[in-house]
Design a protein around this motif. Structure first.
Motif, PDB file in Angstrom:
ATOM      1  N   LEU A 192       8.375 -12.093  -5.225  1.00 54.36           N
ATOM      2  CA  LEU A 192       7.662 -11.658  -3.948  1.00 54.36           C
ATOM      3  C   LEU A 192       8.643 -11.142  -3.086  1.00 54.36           C
ATOM      4  N   ALA A 193       9.864 -11.619  -3.171  1.00 51.70           N
ATOM      5  CA  ALA A 193      10.902 -11.050  -2.095  1.00 51.70           C
ATOM      6  C   ALA A 193      11.156  -9.401  -2.760  1.00 51.70           C
ATOM      7  N   ALA A 194      11.322  -9.467  -3.963  1.00 51.12           N
ATOM      8  CA  ALA A 194      11.407  -8.162  -4.656  1.00 51.12           C
ATOM      9  C   ALA A 194      10.195  -7.178  -4.445  1.00 51.12           C
ATOM     10  N   MET A 195       9.102  -7.624  -4.419  1.00 54.85           N
ATOM     11  CA  MET A 195       7.826  -6.838  -4.077  1.00 54.85           C
ATOM     12  C   MET A 195       7.815  -6.405  -2.862  1.00 54.85           C
ATOM     13  N   SER A 196       8.434  -7.137  -1.892  1.00 59.77           N
ATOM     14  CA  SER A 196       8.526  -6.710  -0.454  1.00 59.77           C
ATOM     15  C   SER A 196       8.963  -5.287  -0.242  1.00 59.77           C
ATOM     16  N   GLY A 197       9.909  -4.942  -0.942  1.00 58.70           N
ATOM     17  CA  GLY A 197      10.976  -4.152  -0.967  1.00 58.70           C
ATOM     18  C   GLY A 197      10.251  -2.845  -1.543  1.00 58.70           C
ATOM     19  N   ILE A 198       9.231  -2.709  -2.009  1.00 59.76           N
ATOM     20  CA  ILE A 198       8.218  -1.744  -2.702  1.00 59.76           C
ATOM     21  C   ILE A 198       7.911  -0.680  -1.433  1.00 59.76           C
ATOM     22  N   ASP A 199       8.115   0.533  -1.577  1.00 56.53           N
ATOM     23  CA  ASP A 199       7.557   1.328  -0.543  1.00 56.53           C
ATOM     24  C   ASP A 199       5.982   1.355  -0.474  1.00 56.53           C
ATOM     25  N   PRO A 200       5.179   0.899   0.637  1.00 55.98           N
ATOM     26  CA  PRO A 200       4.010   0.953   0.633  1.00 55.98           C
ATOM     27  C   PRO A 200       3.172   2.228   0.406  1.00 55.98           C
ATOM     28  N   GLN A 201       4.007   3.289   0.816  1.00 55.76           N
ATOM     29  CA  GLN A 201       3.375   4.620   0.584  1.00 55.76           C
ATOM     30  C   GLN A 201       3.041   4.989  -1.012  1.00 55.76           C
ATOM     31  N   LEU A 202       3.896   4.297  -1.922  1.00 52.57           N
ATOM     32  CA  LEU A 202       3.403   4.328  -3.237  1.00 52.57           C
ATOM     33  C   LEU A 202       1.986   3.712  -3.292  1.00 52.57           C
ATOM     34  N   TYR A 203       1.701   2.831  -2.774  1.00 52.37           N
ATOM     35  CA  TYR A 203       0.172   2.235  -2.965  1.00 52.37           C
ATOM     36  C   TYR A 203      -0.598   3.149  -2.507  1.00 52.37           C
ATOM     37  N   GLU A 204      -0.344   3.534  -0.983  1.00 54.67           N
ATOM     38  CA  GLU A 204      -1.308   4.584  -0.698  1.00 54.67           C
ATOM     39  C   GLU A 204      -1.751   5.712  -1.320  1.00 54.67           C
ATOM     40  N   ALA A 205      -0.483   6.288  -1.986  1.00 53.29           N
ATOM     41  CA  ALA A 205      -0.772   7.428  -2.801  1.00 53.29           C
ATOM     42  C   ALA A 205      -1.666   7.092  -4.091  1.00 53.29           C
ATOM     43  N   ALA A 206      -1.413   6.143  -4.680  1.00 55.50           N
ATOM     44  CA  ALA A 206      -2.172   5.681  -5.614  1.00 55.50           C
ATOM     45  C   ALA A 206      -3.674   5.239  -5.537  1.00 55.50           C
ATOM     46  N   LYS A 207      -3.918   4.974  -4.186  1.00 53.28           N
ATOM     47  CA  LYS A 207      -5.067   4.703  -3.809  1.00 53.28           C
ATOM     48  C   LYS A 207      -5.923   6.248  -3.796  1.00 53.28           C
ATOM     49  N   MET A 208      -5.174   7.071  -2.922  1.00 51.45           N
ATOM     50  CA  MET A 208      -5.808   8.259  -2.868  1.00 51.45           C
ATOM     51  C   MET A 208      -6.090   9.197  -4.434  1.00 51.45           C
ATOM     52  N   ASP A 209      -5.201   8.618  -5.435  1.00 51.55           N
ATOM     53  CA  ASP A 209      -5.595   9.218  -6.579  1.00 51.55           C
ATOM     54  C   ASP A 209      -6.547   8.610  -7.368  1.00 51.55           C
ATOM     55  N   GLY A 210      -6.983   7.472  -7.019  1.00 51.37           N
ATOM     56  CA  GLY A 210      -8.350   6.761  -7.568  1.00 51.37           C
ATOM     57  C   GLY A 210      -7.862   5.416  -8.341  1.00 51.37           C
ATOM     58  N   ALA A 211      -6.472   5.203  -8.292  1.00 51.70           N
ATOM     59  CA  ALA A 211      -5.728   3.708  -9.148  1.00 51.70           C
ATOM     60  C   ALA A 211      -6.498   2.679  -8.442  1.00 51.70           C
ATOM     61  N   GLY A 212      -7.104   1.815  -9.455  1.00 51.12           N
ATOM     62  CA  GLY A 212      -7.475   0.449  -8.690  1.00 51.12           C
ATOM     63  C   GLY A 212      -6.078  -0.605  -8.654  1.00 51.12           C
ATOM     64  N   LYS A 213      -6.414  -2.042  -8.552  1.00 49.50           N
ATOM     65  CA  LYS A 213      -5.364  -3.059  -8.284  1.00 49.50           C
ATOM     66  C   LYS A 213      -4.631  -3.153  -9.687  1.00 49.50           C
ATOM     67  N   LEU A 214      -5.383  -3.124 -10.838  1.00 49.53           N
ATOM     68  CA  LEU A 214      -4.681  -3.196 -12.154  1.00 49.53           C
ATOM     69  C   LEU A 214      -3.773  -2.173 -12.252  1.00 49.53           C
ATOM     70  N   ARG A 215      -4.208  -1.015 -12.130  1.00 46.99           N
ATOM     71  CA  ARG A 215      -3.115   0.332 -12.307  1.00 46.99           C
ATOM     72  C   ARG A 215      -2.180   0.349 -11.507  1.00 46.99           C
ATOM     73  N   GLN A 216      -2.256  -0.259 -10.106  1.00 53.00           N
ATOM     74  CA  GLN A 216      -1.297  -0.290  -9.240  1.00 53.00           C
ATOM     75  C   GLN A 216      -0.207  -1.539  -9.440  1.00 53.00           C
ATOM     76  N   MET A 217      -0.757  -2.467 -10.257  1.00 53.10           N
ATOM     77  CA  MET A 217       0.341  -3.602 -10.751  1.00 53.10           C
ATOM     78  C   MET A 217       1.030  -2.770 -11.766  1.00 53.10           C
ATOM     79  N   ILE A 218       0.430  -2.247 -12.748  1.00 49.78           N
ATOM     80  CA  ILE A 218       1.004  -1.808 -13.927  1.00 49.78           C
ATOM     81  C   ILE A 218       2.114  -0.697 -13.999  1.00 49.78           C
TER      82      ILE A 218
END
Length: 311
Positions: A192-218
């Motif tokens: 969880l500590a390692a995940m907190s260091g991931i840039d949130p903008q990556l998730y925002e970009a993935a959402k805009m590209d239509g990626a769901g939760k599973l693809r964001q995890m992978i």
């Protein structure tokens, strides 16, 4: 530029860095003294593995016997069975318990209601702070053959009662389950500590590209914590011969010695129990050397095939 010049320049840079941040280096002193006194100084005691140690004669007066205790260890009739049990139990725990904190951390990372997330974290972390003695008593009561609630439910459903702590076929899975219940929640902290260091903008970009939760995890979360996973895997390999000595010591009994006696419990029974300090030290030294080799080998494997390593 020759080697001497390079070394001189590095020494000069080191002196400048120490003078600049002397206060930070000074703060290292207590930790270094602790390591020296509590970790490195006791290593002198390893010499008794090569002696017939007597507490009355001490290390200086005990006779040297060379590799006698190591030969006794390898040639002992129980050694192969003990080593096999250690590796099998450690392998089970590695296969089933190493991925578990990663999966729990991935699921918890998706929780958005902070109050609910904190409650879940507290619930799954708490077993880590309970001693194995208490956990052993808890599961002995729950899994009791005569009046345990688990066996009562099994019987109500039409099954036969199971002697969990006396059945050799069940005892190893029981060890894996109880350690998972105790430690998986605590293991999620690192991920969880390692995940907190991931840039949130990556998730925002993935959402805009239509990626769901599973693809964001992978494609985002797992690559983001991959270095941490490799680090924890290498460190886990170093404890392969430990196999949970404290856990097994409070849970096993002579009926399951054949499948549960590991190196740590063997040392306790045969070495310390019989006051054979030289033999128990030899076994511990053997375990440490193998653990070191596993860490080095695991690091080399990860560096070659996964592109990540500790050093």
């Amino acid at each position: 530029m020759n080697v001497t010049e390079v070394l001189r320049r590095k020494r000069s840079q080191t002196r400048v860095a120490i003078r600049k941040d002397w206060d930070l280096y000074f703060m290292l002193v207590p930790g270094l003294l602790f390591l020296l006194l509590m970790k490195y100084t006791p290593m002198y005691g390893l010499v008794i593995a090569f002696q017939d140690f007597s507490i009355f004669k001490g290390i200086g007066g005990s006779p040297w016997v060379g590799w006698k205790h190591f030969e006794k260890l390898i040639g002992h009739e129980q050694f192969l069975n003990v080593l096999t049990n250690t590796l099998i139990i450690s392998f089970y725990k590695l296969i089933f318990l190493f991925p578990a904190p990663i999966m729990v951390a991935l699921l918890m990372n998706e929780l958005r209601k902070m109050l609910f997330k904190r409650i879940i974290q507290s619930v799954i972390y708490l077993p880590h702070f309970i001693s194995w003695v208490i956990i052993s008593g808890l599961f002995i009561n729950l899994l009791s053959l005569n009046d345990g609630i688990v066996n009562t439910v099994i019987e109500k459903l039409g099954g036969e009662r199971i002697a969990f702590f006396m059945d050799q076929a069940v005892f190893r899975p029981l060890l894996v389950f109880t350690e998972g219940w105790k430690e998986v929640g605590w293991g999620t902290i690192v991920y969880l500590a390692a995940m907190s260091g991931i840039d949130p903008q990556l998730y925002e970009a993935a959402k805009m590209d239509g990626a769901g939760k599973l693809r964001q995890m992978i494609h985002i979360t797992l690559p983001g914590i991959f270095s941490t996973i490799v680090l924890m895997l290498i460190l886990r390999l170093g404890s392969m011969l430990e196999a949970g000595t404290e856990q097994i010591l409070v849970m096993y009994n002579p009926v399951v010695y054949d499948v549960a006696d590991v190196i740590g419990t063997y040392v306790y029974r045969v070495g310390l129990g019989a006051s054979d300090y030289s033999f128990s030290t030899a076994v511990g030294m053997f375990e440490s050397v193998v653990a070191f080799m596993l860490v080095v080998s695991g690091n080399a494997f990860c560096k070659k095939f996964l592109g990540r390593s500790i050093w």
